[in-house]
Design a protein around this motif. Structure first.
Motif, PDB file in Angstrom:
ATOM      1  N   ASN A  24      46.841  40.080  59.689  1.00 47.18           N
ATOM      2  CA  ASN A  24      46.684  39.669  58.479  1.00 47.18           C
ATOM      3  C   ASN A  24      48.158  39.388  57.920  1.00 47.18           C
ATOM      4  O   ASN A  24      48.355  38.984  56.700  1.00 47.18           O
ATOM      5  CB  ASN A  24      46.443  40.927  57.296  1.00 47.18           C
ATOM      6  CG  ASN A  24      44.659  40.668  57.603  1.00 47.18           C
ATOM      7  OD1 ASN A  24      43.946  39.946  58.364  1.00 47.18           O
ATOM      8  ND2 ASN A  24      44.038  41.680  56.833  1.00 47.18           N
ATOM      9  N   ARG A  95      39.233  32.286  56.295  1.00 47.92           N
ATOM     10  CA  ARG A  95      39.391  32.256  55.040  1.00 47.92           C
ATOM     11  C   ARG A  95      41.105  32.190  54.841  1.00 47.92           C
ATOM     12  O   ARG A  95      41.590  31.409  53.796  1.00 47.92           O
ATOM     13  CB  ARG A  95      38.981  33.370  54.388  1.00 47.92           C
ATOM     14  CG  ARG A  95      39.247  33.172  52.947  1.00 47.92           C
ATOM     15  CD  ARG A  95      38.660  34.385  52.029  1.00 47.92           C
ATOM     16  NE  ARG A  95      39.303  34.806  50.913  1.00 47.92           N
ATOM     17  CZ  ARG A  95      38.914  34.171  49.612  1.00 47.92           C
ATOM     18  NH1 ARG A  95      37.912  33.407  49.398  1.00 47.92           N
ATOM     19  NH2 ARG A  95      39.640  34.533  48.605  1.00 47.92           N
ATOM     20  N   ARG A 124      34.378  36.733  47.212  1.00 51.26           N
ATOM     21  CA  ARG A 124      35.873  36.277  47.322  1.00 51.26           C
ATOM     22  C   ARG A 124      36.301  35.163  46.792  1.00 51.26           C
ATOM     23  O   ARG A 124      36.381  33.951  47.289  1.00 51.26           O
ATOM     24  CB  ARG A 124      36.156  36.335  48.953  1.00 51.26           C
ATOM     25  CG  ARG A 124      35.914  37.404  49.489  1.00 51.26           C
ATOM     26  CD  ARG A 124      36.065  37.414  50.984  1.00 51.26           C
ATOM     27  NE  ARG A 124      37.561  37.846  51.594  1.00 51.26           N
ATOM     28  CZ  ARG A 124      37.781  37.882  52.691  1.00 51.26           C
ATOM     29  NH1 ARG A 124      37.100  37.591  53.764  1.00 51.26           N
ATOM     30  NH2 ARG A 124      38.971  38.293  53.000  1.00 51.26           N
ATOM     31  N   GLY A 125      36.461  34.991  45.280  1.00 52.44           N
ATOM     32  CA  GLY A 125      36.755  33.765  44.814  1.00 52.44           C
ATOM     33  C   GLY A 125      38.026  33.271  44.887  1.00 52.44           C
ATOM     34  O   GLY A 125      38.882  33.773  45.653  1.00 52.44           O
ATOM     35  N   LEU A 126      38.534  32.019  44.054  1.00 52.47           N
ATOM     36  CA  LEU A 126      40.025  31.654  44.427  1.00 52.47           C
ATOM     37  C   LEU A 126      40.435  31.532  42.934  1.00 52.47           C
ATOM     38  O   LEU A 126      41.845  30.960  42.809  1.00 52.47           O
ATOM     39  CB  LEU A 126      39.783  30.312  45.118  1.00 52.47           C
ATOM     40  CG  LEU A 126      39.886  30.086  46.612  1.00 52.47           C
ATOM     41  CD1 LEU A 126      40.079  28.537  46.731  1.00 52.47           C
ATOM     42  CD2 LEU A 126      40.908  31.022  47.281  1.00 52.47           C
ATOM     43  N   HIS A 129      44.132  32.587  42.778  1.00 56.44           N
ATOM     44  CA  HIS A 129      45.146  31.852  43.560  1.00 56.44           C
ATOM     45  C   HIS A 129      45.421  30.607  42.516  1.00 56.44           C
ATOM     46  O   HIS A 129      46.585  30.148  42.106  1.00 56.44           O
ATOM     47  CB  HIS A 129      44.647  31.215  44.710  1.00 56.44           C
ATOM     48  CG  HIS A 129      44.320  32.241  45.723  1.00 56.44           C
ATOM     49  ND1 HIS A 129      44.819  32.261  46.960  1.00 56.44           N
ATOM     50  CD2 HIS A 129      43.213  33.383  45.817  1.00 56.44           C
ATOM     51  CE1 HIS A 129      44.156  33.229  47.531  1.00 56.44           C
ATOM     52  NE2 HIS A 129      43.177  34.051  46.830  1.00 56.44           N
ATOM     53  N   PRO A 165      45.127  43.178  41.935  1.00 56.55           N
ATOM     54  CA  PRO A 165      46.166  43.015  42.971  1.00 56.55           C
ATOM     55  C   PRO A 165      45.743  42.412  44.211  1.00 56.55           C
ATOM     56  O   PRO A 165      45.780  42.795  45.338  1.00 56.55           O
ATOM     57  CB  PRO A 165      46.875  44.290  43.225  1.00 56.55           C
ATOM     58  CG  PRO A 165      45.636  45.411  42.993  1.00 56.55           C
ATOM     59  CD  PRO A 165      44.956  44.807  41.841  1.00 56.55           C
ATOM     60  N   VAL A 330      36.549  47.373  46.829  1.00 57.14           N
ATOM     61  CA  VAL A 330      37.304  45.933  46.877  1.00 57.14           C
ATOM     62  C   VAL A 330      36.281  44.609  47.171  1.00 57.14           C
ATOM     63  O   VAL A 330      36.616  43.631  46.355  1.00 57.14           O
ATOM     64  CB  VAL A 330      38.463  46.112  48.022  1.00 57.14           C
ATOM     65  CG1 VAL A 330      39.157  44.749  48.160  1.00 57.14           C
ATOM     66  CG2 VAL A 330      39.289  47.203  47.880  1.00 57.14           C
ATOM     67  N   PHE A 331      35.424  44.945  48.055  1.00 58.89           N
ATOM     68  CA  PHE A 331      34.494  43.801  48.470  1.00 58.89           C
ATOM     69  C   PHE A 331      33.161  44.246  48.112  1.00 58.89           C
ATOM     70  O   PHE A 331      32.701  45.061  48.872  1.00 58.89           O
ATOM     71  CB  PHE A 331      34.893  43.350  49.721  1.00 58.89           C
ATOM     72  CG  PHE A 331      36.110  42.430  50.169  1.00 58.89           C
ATOM     73  CD1 PHE A 331      36.154  41.176  49.365  1.00 58.89           C
ATOM     74  CD2 PHE A 331      37.117  43.040  50.758  1.00 58.89           C
ATOM     75  CE1 PHE A 331      37.340  40.684  49.503  1.00 58.89           C
ATOM     76  CE2 PHE A 331      38.305  42.326  51.007  1.00 58.89           C
ATOM     77  CZ  PHE A 331      38.347  41.196  50.399  1.00 58.89           C
TER      78      PHE A 331
HETATM   79  C1  UD1 Z   1      42.958  40.386  52.586  1.00 54.79           C
HETATM   80  C2  UD1 Z   1      42.551  40.525  53.842  1.00 54.79           C
HETATM   81  C3  UD1 Z   1      41.545  41.292  54.286  1.00 54.79           C
HETATM   82  C4  UD1 Z   1      41.515  42.609  53.355  1.00 54.79           C
HETATM   83  C5  UD1 Z   1      41.837  42.282  51.722  1.00 54.79           C
HETATM   84  C6  UD1 Z   1      41.892  43.385  50.943  1.00 54.79           C
HETATM   85  C7  UD1 Z   1      43.318  38.616  55.186  1.00 54.79           C
HETATM   86  C8  UD1 Z   1      43.481  37.593  56.151  1.00 54.79           C
HETATM   87  N1  UD1 Z   1      42.393  39.154  54.656  1.00 54.79           N
HETATM   88  O1  UD1 Z   1      41.671  39.354  51.992  1.00 54.79           O
HETATM   89  O2  UD1 Z   1      41.170  41.724  55.544  1.00 54.79           O
HETATM   90  O3  UD1 Z   1      40.170  43.209  53.205  1.00 54.79           O
HETATM   91  O4  UD1 Z   1      42.977  41.470  51.790  1.00 54.79           O
HETATM   92  O5  UD1 Z   1      42.988  44.340  51.290  1.00 54.79           O
HETATM   93  O6  UD1 Z   1      44.535  39.143  54.989  1.00 54.79           O
HETATM   94  N2  UD1 Z   1      39.216  37.837  44.352  1.00 54.79           N
HETATM   95  C9  UD1 Z   1      38.993  37.294  43.326  1.00 54.79           C
HETATM   96  N3  UD1 Z   1      39.377  36.055  42.904  1.00 54.79           N
HETATM   97  C10 UD1 Z   1      40.443  35.748  43.656  1.00 54.79           C
HETATM   98  C11 UD1 Z   1      40.975  36.418  44.824  1.00 54.79           C
HETATM   99  C12 UD1 Z   1      40.277  37.617  44.903  1.00 54.79           C
HETATM  100  O7  UD1 Z   1      37.936  37.615  42.631  1.00 54.79           O
HETATM  101  O8  UD1 Z   1      41.030  34.597  43.342  1.00 54.79           O
HETATM  102  C13 UD1 Z   1      38.580  39.189  44.708  1.00 54.79           C
HETATM  103  C14 UD1 Z   1      37.979  39.354  45.969  1.00 54.79           C
HETATM  104  O9  UD1 Z   1      36.668  38.818  45.813  1.00 54.79           O
HETATM  105  C15 UD1 Z   1      37.840  40.650  46.260  1.00 54.79           C
HETATM  106  C16 UD1 Z   1      39.055  41.171  45.596  1.00 54.79           C
HETATM  107  O10 UD1 Z   1      39.744  40.234  44.720  1.00 54.79           O
HETATM  108  O11 UD1 Z   1      36.845  41.325  45.650  1.00 54.79           O
HETATM  109  C17 UD1 Z   1      40.330  41.468  46.752  1.00 54.79           C
HETATM  110  O12 UD1 Z   1      40.521  40.276  47.540  1.00 54.79           O
HETATM  111  P1  UD1 Z   1      41.849  39.914  48.033  1.00 54.79           P
HETATM  112  O13 UD1 Z   1      42.930  41.076  47.946  1.00 54.79           O
HETATM  113  O14 UD1 Z   1      42.464  38.680  47.628  1.00 54.79           O
HETATM  114  O15 UD1 Z   1      41.453  39.883  49.758  1.00 54.79           O
HETATM  115  P2  UD1 Z   1      41.788  38.608  50.694  1.00 54.79           P
HETATM  116  O16 UD1 Z   1      43.192  38.170  50.418  1.00 54.79           O
HETATM  117  O17 UD1 Z   1      40.771  37.739  50.528  1.00 54.79           O
END
Ligand code: UD1
Length: 420
Positions: A24, A95, A124-126, A129, A165, A330-331
Motif C-alpha cells: 500500500n 483501485r 468505496r467512493g471517490l 478525492h 481520514p 472502515v468498510f
Molecule cells: C486503503 C488501503 C486499504 C485499507 C484502507 C483503510 C490501499 C491500496 N488500500 O484503501 O488496504 O483497507 O486504506 O486503511 O492503500 N471513502 C468514501 N469516499 C472517498 C474515499 C473513501 O466514502 O472519497 C470511504 C470508503 O468507502 C471507506 C473509508 O472511506 O469506507 C476508508 O477508505 P480509504 O481510507 O479511502 O481506503 P482506501 O484508500 O481505498
C-alpha cells in the motif's frame, strides 16, 4: 493457471519469515514518481501482482520501467511528455490506480481516470478525492465511466477538511498540492505509516510538507520536483498476517525486516489472546503455546486496529476459547468473507457492522472462495486449523498482496500448495 490454494489442516507454523516492502505504500510511491521528469528508484519493492498492474499503467502513460526481482529495485523513467489517461481494464483490477489522478492533474493540468466501480469490500467512493481536488482548483466531471479532471491554469493551495481520514484521498490531495501555488492545509488527514512514507518520498523529491503522521498536514507548493531514490517501509499488514498465523496455529514465528511500532494495537490484542511477543534485532518473534483466548476488536483508521487484519482476527476468534465481537468501522462490506468462514464450520452471526463469534476448537475443511486479498489470506489461515483439506479459490487475490505465500507457508512447516 494455478488459482486455488490447497491447504492441509493441522500445521503449527514454526520458523522464520522475512517481510518485504509495503504494497500500500509502494503503489502510491510509483504513482507519485510521475511528479518528476527523470529516473526515480524505489527499493524494497515486493514481487506481487499489484506492482505489475501499476507498472503497466505507468508504461501506458509513457514511462519506462525496470524491475529487478532479487533485490526488489524498481526504476521508473518518467518522460517530459506524459499521457493523461488511466484505462478501465487496469483500474478495475486495482483501485490504487486512482492514485495517478493527483499527480497527473498537478503536472499536466488534466487527467482521465476510469471510475473503479464496485468492490468486494464495500462501496468505496471517490467523493473525498474529488472534493479535495476541486478545492485545489481542479474541475472534475464523469464521462463514459471516467473521471475527467481539469486545471488548465494550475492548482492553487487551499484549506481542506476531510469528512473521514481516507487514506486514498489524503494521498491524492497531497500529491496534487505539492505542485500547487501557495499553501495547502489538509485537516482530518489519514495518519497511516504509508502516508508518512509517501510524504517522505515527496520531501526527498523537493516537496515542502510538515505534519506527516498527524491529522493536520501542511504543504507549501513548489514549482518542480526532482526524481529520487527511496526505500519503502516494511509491509505492516503482511507482518500482522504472520503474527496472527503464529497465534492461530499455536506456532512460533520469527518475523524479520518488520517494524512492530506500526502494529501496536494488533500486537497488543495478540498478547491479550495469549501470545508471547518479543522484539528481536530486526523484528519480532510471536509464540503461542495454547488455544487463543477470544478477543473483542473494533477496526479504526490508524493507529487503530487495521481493517486489513480484520479477517485474521475473525479467523482467530473462530477457533478461540470464548465469545468475541468484531466491529468493522472502515468498510461496510468487509464481512463478505464471513459466509465462507461459516462454510468451514465457524460460528459467526453478523448484525450490521458487528460480527459475534463463538470459538470452537477446530474448523471443518471445505472448498471456499477468497473475495479479496486479505480475506484470501484469512481463509488460508483458517484452513490450517481445519480438519482435512481446504481448497481456497481465487488465489490471484492473495498474489496481489503476498509474495510467494504458499512457499513461505511451506517453509514454516505447512502443507500448502497451488493447484488448478
Ligand atoms: C486503503 C488501503 C486499504 C485499507 C484502507 C483503510 C490501499 C491500496 N488500500 O484503501 O488496504 O483497507 O486504506 O486503511 O492503500 N471513502 C468514501 N469516499 C472517498 C474515499 C473513501 O466514502 O472519497 C470511504 C470508503 O468507502 C471507506 C473509508 O472511506 O469506507 C476508508 O477508505 P480509504 O481510507 O479511502 O481506503 P482506501 O484508500 O481505498
Amino acid at each position: 493457471m494455478l488459482d486455488r490454494f490447497k491447504v492441509v489442516g493441522g500445521a503449527s507454523l514454526k520458523g522464520e519469515v522475512s517481510v518485504t516492502g509495503a504494497k500500500n505504500s509502494v503503489l502510491k510511491l510509483m504513482a507519485a514518481s510521475l511528479l518528476a521528469v527523470g529516473k526515480t528508484t524505489i527499493r524494497n519493492v515486493p514481487e506481487i501482482a499489484d506492482v505489475e498492474i501499476m507498472s503497466e499503467l505507468l508504461t501506458r502513460l509513457g514511462c519506462k520501467i525496470e524491475y529487478s526481482a532479487p533485490n526488489g529495485t524498481l526504476n521508473i523513467d518518467v518522460p517530459e511528455k506524459l499521457g493523461h489517461r488511466a484505462d478501465y481494464d487496469l483500474v478495475r483490477k486495482m483501485r490504487a490506480s486512482i492514485n495517478v489522478l493527483g499527480p497527473l492533474v498537478a503536472r499536466l493540468g488534466e487527467a482521465e481516470v476510469a471510475l473503479p466501480g464496485g468492490d468486494a469490500i464495500g462501496s468505496r467512493g471517490l467523493d473525498f478525492h474529488l472534493k479535495g481536488l476541486a478545492e485545489l482548483g481542479a474541475k472534475a466531471h464523469n464521462e463514459h465511466g471516467y473521471v475527467i479532471a481539469e486545471a488548465p491554469h494550475g492548482l492553487v493551495g487551499a484549506e481542506i477538511t476531510l469528512d473521514f481520514p481516507s487514506v486514498g484521498a489524503t494521498e491524492n490531495i497531497m500529491t496534487a498540492a505539492v505542485l500547487a501555488k501557495g499553501k495547502t492545509i489538509l485537516d482530518n488527514a489519514a495518519r497511516e505509516p504509508d502516508i508518512v512514507d509517501l510524504g517522505n518520498f515527496l520531501i526527498s523529491m523537493g516537496a515542502d510538507i510538515t505534519g506527516l503522521g498527524t491529522p493536520k498536514i501542511e504543504i507549501i507548493g513548489v514549482k518542480t520536483l526532482t526524481p529520487t531514490d527511496h526505500t519503502t517501509l516494511p509491509d505492516r499488514v503482511v507482518t500482522g498476517t504472520w503474527a496472527f498465523a503464529a497465534a492461530i496455529t499455536q506456532g512460533d514465528i520469527t518475523i524479520h525486516n518488520c517494524r512492530p511500532s506500526d502494529l501496536e494495537v494488533p500486537l497488543d490484542k495478540l498478547v491479550l489472546a495469549g501470545a508471547v511477543i518479543t522484539t528481536t534485532k530486526d523484528g519480532i518473534r510471536v509464540k503461542m503455546d495454547r488455544r487463543p483466548k477470544a478477543i473483542d476488536v473494533a477496526t479504526l483508521p490508524y493507529p487503530g486496529f487495521p481493517t486489513d487484519l480484520q479477517p485474521m482476527i475473525i479467523a482467530l476468534n473462530s477457533i478461540a476459547d470464548g465469545d468475541a465481537i468484531v466491529t468493522e468501522n472502515v468498510f461496510e462490506g468487509r464481512f463478505m468473507f464471513v459466509n465462507e468462514l461459516t462454510r468451514l464450520g465457524a460460528k459467526i452471526r453478523v448484525d450490521g457492522h458487528h460480527a459475534a463469534i463463538s470459538g470452537i476448537p477446530q474448523l471443518s475443511s471445505a472448498p471456499v472462495v477468497a473475495t479479496d486479498i486479505r480475506a484470501g489470506a484469512g481463509l488460508i489461515l483458517a484452513g490450517l486449523v481445519s480438519d482435512g483439506v481446504t481448497f481456497v479459490e481465487g488465489g490471484y487475490h492473495v498474489d496481489r498482496g503476498y509474495p510467494n505465500f504458499a512457499e513461505q507457508l511451506q517453509a514454516l512447516g505447512a502443507d500448502v500448495s497451488r493447484v488448478d
